[in-house]
Motif scaffolding. Sequence first.
Motif, PDB file in Angstrom:
ATOM      1  N   SER A  37      87.968 -35.139  26.790  1.00 47.36           N
ATOM      2  CA  SER A  37      86.642 -35.326  26.211  1.00 47.36           C
ATOM      3  C   SER A  37      86.553 -34.596  24.882  1.00 47.36           C
ATOM      4  CB  SER A  37      85.585 -34.780  27.170  1.00 47.36           C
ATOM      5  OG  SER A  37      84.357 -34.601  26.508  1.00 47.36           O
ATOM      6  N   VAL A  38      85.766 -35.141  23.961  1.00 46.09           N
ATOM      7  CA  VAL A  38      85.571 -34.487  22.670  1.00 46.09           C
ATOM      8  C   VAL A  38      84.775 -33.194  22.819  1.00 46.09           C
ATOM      9  CG1 VAL A  38      85.734 -36.618  21.347  1.00 46.09           C
ATOM     10  CG2 VAL A  38      83.510 -35.888  22.233  1.00 46.09           C
ATOM     11  N   LEU A  39      84.151 -33.007  24.001  1.00 42.04           N
ATOM     12  CA  LEU A  39      83.362 -31.794  24.251  1.00 42.04           C
ATOM     13  C   LEU A  39      84.064 -30.838  25.210  1.00 42.04           C
ATOM     14  CD1 LEU A  39      79.805 -33.394  24.659  1.00 42.04           C
ATOM     15  CD2 LEU A  39      80.761 -32.287  22.636  1.00 42.04           C
ATOM     16  N   SER A  40      85.329 -31.095  25.498  1.00 42.09           N
ATOM     17  CA  SER A  40      86.038 -30.266  26.480  1.00 42.09           C
ATOM     18  C   SER A  40      86.217 -28.833  26.016  1.00 42.09           C
ATOM     19  CB  SER A  40      87.413 -30.883  26.777  1.00 42.09           C
ATOM     20  OG  SER A  40      88.190 -30.970  25.579  1.00 42.09           O
ATOM     21  N   GLY A  41      86.142 -28.578  24.724  1.00 38.03           N
ATOM     22  CA  GLY A  41      86.317 -27.222  24.210  1.00 38.03           C
ATOM     23  C   GLY A  41      85.040 -26.423  24.124  1.00 38.03           C
ATOM     24  N   TYR A  42      83.947 -26.924  24.708  1.00 41.83           N
ATOM     25  CA  TYR A  42      82.653 -26.231  24.644  1.00 41.83           C
ATOM     26  C   TYR A  42      82.238 -25.806  26.051  1.00 41.83           C
ATOM     27  CZ  TYR A  42      82.471 -28.234  19.959  1.00 41.83           C
ATOM     28  OH  TYR A  42      82.749 -28.590  18.661  1.00 41.83           O
ATOM     29  N   PRO A  43      82.500 -24.553  26.419  1.00 44.96           N
ATOM     30  CA  PRO A  43      82.206 -24.090  27.786  1.00 44.96           C
ATOM     31  C   PRO A  43      80.741 -24.244  28.167  1.00 44.96           C
ATOM     32  CG  PRO A  43      83.591 -22.511  26.619  1.00 44.96           C
ATOM     33  CD  PRO A  43      83.146 -23.508  25.604  1.00 44.96           C
ATOM     34  N   MET A  44      79.833 -24.027  27.215  1.00 49.54           N
ATOM     35  CA  MET A  44      78.410 -24.138  27.536  1.00 49.54           C
ATOM     36  C   MET A  44      78.058 -25.562  27.949  1.00 49.54           C
ATOM     37  SD  MET A  44      75.093 -23.052  25.238  1.00 49.54           S
ATOM     38  CE  MET A  44      75.673 -21.343  25.219  1.00 49.54           C
ATOM     39  N   MET A  45      78.622 -26.535  27.260  1.00 48.68           N
ATOM     40  CA  MET A  45      78.385 -27.931  27.622  1.00 48.68           C
ATOM     41  C   MET A  45      78.963 -28.249  28.993  1.00 48.68           C
ATOM     42  SD  MET A  45      77.319 -30.972  27.335  1.00 48.68           S
ATOM     43  CE  MET A  45      76.543 -30.928  25.719  1.00 48.68           C
ATOM     44  N   GLN A  46      80.134 -27.705  29.287  1.00 50.77           N
ATOM     45  CA  GLN A  46      80.747 -27.940  30.596  1.00 50.77           C
ATOM     46  C   GLN A  46      79.883 -27.357  31.711  1.00 50.77           C
ATOM     47  OE1 GLN A  46      83.323 -30.007  30.540  1.00 50.77           O
ATOM     48  NE2 GLN A  46      83.019 -29.915  28.319  1.00 50.77           N
ATOM     49  N   THR A 100      82.112 -43.151  28.056  1.00 52.93           N
ATOM     50  CA  THR A 100      82.937 -42.759  29.205  1.00 52.93           C
ATOM     51  C   THR A 100      84.156 -43.658  29.357  1.00 52.93           C
ATOM     52  OG1 THR A 100      81.580 -44.126  30.686  1.00 52.93           O
ATOM     53  CG2 THR A 100      80.988 -41.795  30.483  1.00 52.93           C
ATOM     54  N   HIS A 101      84.226 -44.714  28.553  1.00 56.74           N
ATOM     55  CA  HIS A 101      85.328 -45.677  28.649  1.00 56.74           C
ATOM     56  C   HIS A 101      85.439 -46.221  30.071  1.00 56.74           C
ATOM     57  CE1 HIS A 101      87.457 -43.777  24.883  1.00 56.74           C
ATOM     58  NE2 HIS A 101      86.225 -44.172  24.653  1.00 56.74           N
ATOM     59  N   ALA A 102      84.260 -46.408  30.701  1.00 56.93           N
ATOM     60  CA  ALA A 102      84.244 -46.891  32.083  1.00 56.93           C
ATOM     61  C   ALA A 102      84.725 -48.338  32.180  1.00 56.93           C
ATOM     62  CB  ALA A 102      82.836 -46.776  32.651  1.00 56.93           C
ATOM     63  N   TRP A 103      84.499 -49.090  31.110  1.00 57.89           N
ATOM     64  CA  TRP A 103      84.877 -50.508  31.132  1.00 57.89           C
ATOM     65  C   TRP A 103      86.093 -50.739  30.249  1.00 57.89           C
ATOM     66  CZ3 TRP A 103      83.606 -55.106  33.401  1.00 57.89           C
ATOM     67  CH2 TRP A 103      84.105 -56.262  32.780  1.00 57.89           C
ATOM     68  N   THR A 104      87.099 -51.375  30.799  1.00 52.76           N
ATOM     69  CA  THR A 104      88.233 -51.869  30.010  1.00 52.76           C
ATOM     70  C   THR A 104      88.504 -53.301  30.447  1.00 52.76           C
ATOM     71  OG1 THR A 104      89.877 -51.070  31.604  1.00 52.76           O
ATOM     72  CG2 THR A 104      89.285 -49.591  29.785  1.00 52.76           C
ATOM     73  N   PHE A 105      88.790 -54.145  29.485  1.00 48.38           N
ATOM     74  CA  PHE A 105      89.061 -55.544  29.815  1.00 48.38           C
ATOM     75  C   PHE A 105      90.355 -55.666  30.616  1.00 48.38           C
ATOM     76  CE2 PHE A 105      86.057 -55.934  26.372  1.00 48.38           C
ATOM     77  CZ  PHE A 105      85.289 -57.032  26.735  1.00 48.38           C
ATOM     78  N   ALA A 106      91.306 -54.796  30.342  1.00 43.30           N
ATOM     79  CA  ALA A 106      92.574 -54.851  31.067  1.00 43.30           C
ATOM     80  C   ALA A 106      92.371 -54.628  32.561  1.00 43.30           C
ATOM     81  CB  ALA A 106      93.535 -53.803  30.514  1.00 43.30           C
ATOM     82  N   VAL A 141      89.587 -51.577  20.368  1.00 42.92           N
ATOM     83  CA  VAL A 141      88.353 -51.226  19.666  1.00 42.92           C
ATOM     84  C   VAL A 141      87.525 -50.253  20.495  1.00 42.92           C
ATOM     85  CG1 VAL A 141      86.173 -52.117  18.765  1.00 42.92           C
ATOM     86  CG2 VAL A 141      88.298 -53.391  18.377  1.00 42.92           C
ATOM     87  N   LEU A 142      87.399 -50.525  21.798  1.00 51.42           N
ATOM     88  CA  LEU A 142      86.632 -49.643  22.683  1.00 51.42           C
ATOM     89  C   LEU A 142      87.248 -48.250  22.762  1.00 51.42           C
ATOM     90  CD1 LEU A 142      85.835 -52.084  25.652  1.00 51.42           C
ATOM     91  CD2 LEU A 142      84.295 -51.349  23.821  1.00 51.42           C
ATOM     92  N   ALA A 143      88.571 -48.183  22.670  1.00 47.99           N
ATOM     93  CA  ALA A 143      89.259 -46.891  22.754  1.00 47.99           C
ATOM     94  C   ALA A 143      88.972 -46.003  21.564  1.00 47.99           C
ATOM     95  CB  ALA A 143      90.772 -47.124  22.891  1.00 47.99           C
ATOM     96  N   MET A 144      88.446 -46.579  20.493  1.00 49.86           N
ATOM     97  CA  MET A 144      88.121 -45.800  19.294  1.00 49.86           C
ATOM     98  C   MET A 144      86.839 -44.988  19.461  1.00 49.86           C
ATOM     99  SD  MET A 144      89.036 -48.757  16.476  1.00 49.86           S
ATOM    100  CE  MET A 144      88.498 -47.754  15.091  1.00 49.86           C
ATOM    101  N   VAL A 145      86.037 -45.319  20.473  1.00 47.96           N
ATOM    102  CA  VAL A 145      84.787 -44.583  20.718  1.00 47.96           C
ATOM    103  C   VAL A 145      85.119 -43.204  21.270  1.00 47.96           C
ATOM    104  CG1 VAL A 145      82.616 -44.567  21.997  1.00 47.96           C
ATOM    105  CG2 VAL A 145      83.583 -46.742  21.188  1.00 47.96           C
ATOM    106  N   PRO A 146      84.535 -42.133  20.716  1.00 45.86           N
ATOM    107  CA  PRO A 146      84.803 -40.775  21.233  1.00 45.86           C
ATOM    108  C   PRO A 146      84.558 -40.703  22.735  1.00 45.86           C
ATOM    109  CG  PRO A 146      83.581 -40.654  19.186  1.00 45.86           C
ATOM    110  CD  PRO A 146      83.628 -42.112  19.555  1.00 45.86           C
ATOM    111  N   HIS A 147      85.458 -40.047  23.436  1.00 52.11           N
ATOM    112  CA  HIS A 147      85.419 -40.040  24.893  1.00 52.11           C
ATOM    113  C   HIS A 147      84.635 -38.850  25.433  1.00 52.11           C
ATOM    114  CE1 HIS A 147      86.579 -40.567  29.012  1.00 52.11           C
ATOM    115  NE2 HIS A 147      87.177 -39.387  29.059  1.00 52.11           N
TER     116      HIS A 147
END
Length: 320
Positions: free
Chosen positions: A11-20, A232-238, A253-259
């Motif tokens: 996650s792009v927020l994995s380095g923020y303990p307060m957010m976790q 959350t990248h919950a949906w993938t066409f594959a 294209v969907l994979a380019m969205v911050p996770h």
Amino acid sequence: MSTADTCERLSVLSGYPMMQHLASAYPSMLSKQWVGSITDDGAALLPIGIFATLHAIRVAYEVRKGMQLAGRQPLLQELFTMLTFSFGGAILTSLMLGRTQPWLESNTTVPVYATAYLLMACMPGDLLYSFLRRTAPISDVFLAGVDGLIRGYGVTAAGVDLVRGMQGQAVSHSLVAWIVTGTVLGSGGGIIDDFLQISRARWAFRTPSMFTSVSLDIKLSFGATLGYILTTHAWTFAEHAPGFPLSSTLDAVLAMVPHLSDHEAHVISGLLCSAVLSTTAHMRAGQYAAAERASLATARRKKTDEVASDSGADIESDSE
């Protein structure tokens, strides 16, 4: 992209303990009860959710405000309107998915919401409603913020995640079902009112105005639902629709969205919904106050005219 690949992405927020910490505490915070587990068997002494109570007060307050300007209705009719606005999203989504109505499964939900409106409409001295009006716009903004926190979590965890978890059923792989369920869950009460006009003195089935002017509730619920699915990248066409045209390109294209992780996305969704609803409540509070003053001025003029008319009639009667 496979499910395993999605889960492995950081996650792009994995380095923020307060957010976790906030993300992990968010669900328990929303379900916190007024009096916790202080009995010997660990059961709650007062098993009523704090946020559920505040949401009930928010809906009751908004319904009472609307009735105050448009004209009061019989108590049972007002109560039915309030309960429909409160549970409308759950009613519609449960009907769509063929599930038991969640408000029927609880022994406390309907009593809490009904009590909230009875206090709002019938409290001696009109204390609750008068207090909220005197403290406006602070009360409006606070209650709207709470509503946003609940709604943001609801459309994601109780909406999208609910459908995703219906394993063994085709609907669990339907992107349309995910989006429709999340959107309707967050705006169902308004949709029902738009169709049936239940907030009016006389109900009438009509062509809903949402087809010409989409309400903020629908826009916000749709945005929160779609944002949750994308981040959350919950949906993938594959995984869910491998035969879809250009599925690999669309997945890239969907994979380019911050996770974001699911829990982080729940929090972000709640905070964004809270910010939007609070800001809107602040603006509408001023508009309602102006309409309220105009209504009171009109009522005073009408009463003055009636008194003057009665006085004139008395003078004519005496002169005769």
